[in-house]
Design an enzyme around this catalytic site. Structure first.
Site, PDB file in Angstrom:
ATOM      1  N   HIS A 157     -72.858 -90.585  23.630  1.00  0.00           N
ATOM      2  CA  HIS A 157     -74.219 -90.063  23.544  1.00  0.00           C
ATOM      3  C   HIS A 157     -75.018 -90.991  22.640  1.00  0.00           C
ATOM      4  O   HIS A 157     -74.651 -91.227  21.494  1.00  0.00           O
ATOM      5  CB  HIS A 157     -74.244 -88.635  22.978  1.00  0.00           C
ATOM      6  CG  HIS A 157     -75.619 -88.040  22.979  1.00  0.00           C
ATOM      7  ND1 HIS A 157     -76.086 -87.243  24.009  1.00  0.00           N
ATOM      8  CD2 HIS A 157     -76.648 -88.141  22.088  1.00  0.00           C
ATOM      9  CE1 HIS A 157     -77.334 -86.875  23.759  1.00  0.00           C
ATOM     10  NE2 HIS A 157     -77.691 -87.404  22.601  1.00  0.00           N
ATOM     11  N   CYS A 158     -76.116 -91.527  23.181  1.00  0.00           N
ATOM     12  CA  CYS A 158     -76.927 -92.490  22.431  1.00  0.00           C
ATOM     13  C   CYS A 158     -78.238 -91.839  22.008  1.00  0.00           C
ATOM     14  O   CYS A 158     -79.064 -91.492  22.864  1.00  0.00           O
ATOM     15  CB  CYS A 158     -77.203 -93.719  23.290  1.00  0.00           C
ATOM     16  SG  CYS A 158     -78.226 -94.963  22.455  1.00  0.00           S
ATOM     17  N   PRO A 159     -78.475 -91.656  20.702  1.00  0.00           N
ATOM     18  CA  PRO A 159     -79.737 -91.045  20.270  1.00  0.00           C
ATOM     19  C   PRO A 159     -80.950 -91.915  20.559  1.00  0.00           C
ATOM     20  O   PRO A 159     -82.064 -91.396  20.702  1.00  0.00           O
ATOM     21  CB  PRO A 159     -79.527 -90.860  18.760  1.00  0.00           C
ATOM     22  CG  PRO A 159     -78.494 -91.873  18.381  1.00  0.00           C
ATOM     23  CD  PRO A 159     -77.591 -91.985  19.566  1.00  0.00           C
TER      24      PRO A 159
END
Length: 307
Positions: A157-159
């Site tokens: 998961h990439c913010p």
């Protein structure tokens, strides 16, 4: 649930749907995804996404108005301006496609007794259920606590893109890291050339801004470009390595033993970028389909909403 099969609440799983069931589920999922826009309502992710766009616009402002427009060479300004702005548009388009594309979310709450009975599972066949989102988990799917969904082939998961990187949006994430690395390298080269030019004329007529302001803007741009170049270049190479090895980052970190038949490097690239090599591989606009209508209910429960 019938006694002819077993159900397990685990994080690791094997394939669940085969044959006609898998085809029907994929078709139904495709129809529903075409009707809604994926977006994660996560404060941290939205702030990071806004910061990303702000930094790209800041770099474009410094390159265009501080370095290129005051240049005495017309063709130097035009060529570099077209190249830099084109790469910036491609980077932002890739960012949008990564952020607004369903990464491969498994239907939530489909592990019901009625649905399980409709699958007509064979006696002794083991199925796997996610206890967090009550969904039947396909092979290589993992649950994301931020998206609140199980994601097929979830890498991480990439913010910065406010989304998971999974089966359906990994190509856009790879393009995003590639184009950001390219404009960062271009910005560093322009800063170096501009600094040399300003020193030669003793900072006179090298910019429409005062020497202190010009120097400050160029220093900030150099720091930003160097940081983003390092980060995105490493991420780009890591993603390509994962694609070629048919292994996600989560699977590598957990040291999961593959229960699937790994694809060759070439097959892995084709599965992510689609079809034979062409310019479409590096275009974030390939396959773009805009919603054709607005449903009556605009908000959907969960981590995403519809438009």
């Amino acid at each position: 649930m019938s006694s002819g099969h077993r159900q397990r609440d685990v994080e690791q799983q094997r394939p669940l749907l085969d044959g006609e069931e898998a085809v029907a589920a994929a078709a139904e999922s495709s129809r529903s995804e075409a009707k809604r826009l994926w977006f994660i309502r996560d404060c941290c992710g939205m702030v990071c996404a806004v910061i990303t766009w702000f930094l790209v616009f800041f770099a474009d402002f410094v390159v265009t108005f501080v370095m290129l427009l005051p240049s005495r060479s017309f063709w130097y300004a035009v060529v570099n301006g077209v190249v830099f702005n084109s790469l910036a548009v491609l980077a932002l388009a890739s960012h949008l496609r990564t952020m607004l594309t369903d990464p491969g979310a498994v239907p939530k709450g489909n592990a019901t007794k009625k649905h399980l009975e409709s699958l007509q599972l064979k006696p002794g066949e083991v199925i796997y259920k996610c206890p967090k989102c009550c969904s039947i988990k396909p092979e290589r799917a993992h649950h994301c606590s931020i998206c609140k969904r199980c994601i097929r082939k979830m890498d991480h998961h990439c913010p910065w893109v406010n989304n998971c990187i999974g089966e359906k949006n990994q190509r856009f994430f790879v393009l995003f890291t590639m184009y950001i690395a390219m404009i960062s390298g271009h910005a560093l080269a322009l800063c170096g050339f501009q600094f040399v030019s300003c020193v030669r004329v003793q900072w006179r007529e090298c910019s429409d801004f005062s020497p202190p302001v010009t120097m400050m803007l160029m220093i900030f741009l150099c720091m930003e470009a160097l940081l983003f170049l390092t980060f995105t270049a490493v991420m780009f190479s890591t993603q390509l390595h994962s694609i070629c090895n048919d292994e996600t980052e989560i699977e590598r970190l957990k040291n999961e033993k593959p229960t699937w038949e790994r694809q060759t490097r070439w097959a892995g690239l084709r599965s992510v970028f689609g079809g034979q090599p062409s310019l479409m591989w590096i275009s974030p606009f390939a396959g773009l389909r805009l919603p054709t209508f607005l449903p009556k209910r605009s908000w959907r429960g969960g981590a995403e909403f519809s438009v």
